[in-house]
Design an enzyme around this catalytic site. Structure first.
Site, PDB file in Angstrom:
ATOM      1  N   LYS A 257      -1.456 -22.882   3.983  1.00  0.00           N
ATOM      2  CA  LYS A 257      -2.743 -22.384   4.507  1.00  0.00           C
ATOM      3  C   LYS A 257      -2.622 -20.942   5.049  1.00  0.00           C
ATOM      4  O   LYS A 257      -1.507 -20.738   5.639  1.00  0.00           O
ATOM      5  CB  LYS A 257      -3.582 -23.274   5.258  1.00  0.00           C
ATOM      6  CG  LYS A 257      -4.164 -24.492   4.413  1.00  0.00           C
ATOM      7  CD  LYS A 257      -5.278 -25.194   4.713  1.00  0.00           C
ATOM      8  CE  LYS A 257      -5.800 -26.392   3.894  1.00  0.00           C
ATOM      9  NZ  LYS A 257      -6.792 -27.308   4.459  1.00  0.00           N
ATOM     10  N   ARG A 291      -0.829 -33.792   4.216  1.00  0.00           N
ATOM     11  CA  ARG A 291      -1.037 -33.214   2.819  1.00  0.00           C
ATOM     12  C   ARG A 291      -0.304 -31.852   2.348  1.00  0.00           C
ATOM     13  O   ARG A 291      -0.417 -31.142   3.276  1.00  0.00           O
ATOM     14  CB  ARG A 291      -2.746 -33.157   2.366  1.00  0.00           C
ATOM     15  CG  ARG A 291      -2.785 -32.693   1.071  1.00  0.00           C
ATOM     16  CD  ARG A 291      -4.595 -32.356   0.894  1.00  0.00           C
ATOM     17  NE  ARG A 291      -4.839 -32.078  -0.371  1.00  0.00           N
ATOM     18  CZ  ARG A 291      -4.934 -31.041  -0.721  1.00  0.00           C
ATOM     19  NH1 ARG A 291      -4.729 -29.907   0.168  1.00  0.00           N
ATOM     20  NH2 ARG A 291      -5.260 -30.679  -1.894  1.00  0.00           N
TER      21      ARG A 291
END
Length: 311
Positions: A257, A291
């Site tokens: 991210k 994740r």
């Protein structure tokens, strides 16, 4: 906790790995790579062989400035892959969507876990006709199918502290039911942990109100959603504090991210070392799920820290 036909032990220090399978043309990290069902199936197989405990399938990108797809298109993208993965492999399948219609279709197709980036609160912030403020169609779907759900922290305050003007804060206050003064306090970057606490508590309350059993709840502090760079870093630093506040399994989705890209000045495809650091931080904080995109490297890193912790 049972997910699909697999038991996940929430009492030890093992961290379970969820492998990301994006069947979208525009995901920030791997857009277009697995939009073909056969390629998606091969990638699912690869992640399972590398140690993935769950496969998380998403049919709409949620990167900044993403272009929404129709419910029908998202259902078509995801259900076919859910059915193929469930038919071919003995692995729990998660579906990453905030749309209740898509989630219902995917659970009907055999998915085992709901992964909701709006934490059952999409209507709270996005449906102005939802005058009662507590309606959650996603929660209704999850309760009806009686599956576990990942509840992520998200809200309407956005990714820029400079944009949090009086109008935006007042709208946030009206949506959440807190006072304007309380909303102003929560909108300050240094109070992000307080806002995560408050938001996740609200999501848990909505889950209970709709009949979702407490043993079906998994909480995610929401890295990359409605948070500035500073706030994302503070949440990563405060993961243990957040996890200890709640008596539910905790989940981290930080893979590749922008918080990593901004910190290291790297594009998405070069953020794996930073992702592994976040996975290790999650393990140290007692989180039960991460994740990730690169299953092999994260599984190896987590296996190493687990081995050290057992000495």
């Amino acid at each position: 906790m049972k997910i699909g036909n697999k038991e996940f032990d929430m009492t030890n220090n093992h961290v379970y790995v969820m492998g990301i399978l994006n069947v979208t043309p525009d995901s920030f990290s791997d857009g277009g790579k697995y939009s073909d069902p056969d390629k998606a199936l091969r990638h699912a197989q690869q992640m399972i062989e590398e140690g993935a405990d769950i496969i998380d399938i998403g049919g709409e990108s949620t990167r900044p400035y993403f272009i929404p797809v129709s419910i029908q298109e998202e259902i078509a993208r995801v259900t076919a892959v859910v059915e193929m993965v469930k038919k071919r492999f003995d692995v729990p399948v998660s579906v990453d969507t905030y749309k209740p219609e898509v989630m219902a279709a995917c659970l009907e197709a055999g998915a085992d876990l709901a992964n909701d980036i709006w934490g059952l609160r999409h209507e709270v912030f996005n449906d102005k006709t939802n005058t009662e403020g507590r309606t959650s169609k996603m929660a209704e779907v999850v309760a009806r199918f009686d599956v576990p759900v990942v509840i992520m922290h998200n809200d309407s305050l956005g990714r820029s502290a400079e944009d949090r003007n009086e109008e935006l804060i007042r709208s946030y206050a009206e949506s959440t039911g807190v006072s304007f003064e309380r909303a102003k306090e929560q909108a300050q970057e240094e109070n992000i942990i307080m806002r995560v606490f408050s938001g996740l508590q609200d999501s848990v309350s909505i889950a209970k109100e709709h009949g979702i059993a407490e043993d079906k709840l998994i909480l995610d502090p929401g890295i990359g959603f409605a948070k500035t760079q500073k706030e994302n870093l503070m949440v990563l630093k405060g993961m243990k504090e957040i996890g200890e506040f709640f008596e539910y399994p905790m989940f981290l989705g930080a893979s590749r991210k922008s918080v990593i890209g901004n910190a290291l000045d790297l594009p998405a495809e070069e953020r794996e070392e930073g992702t592994i650091v976040t996975s290790i931080l999650a393990a140290e904080a007692g989180y039960k799920f991460v994740r990730v995109h690169d299953v092999k490297k994260n599984v190896r890193a987590l296996r190493m820290i687990e081995t050290i912790s057992q000495v």
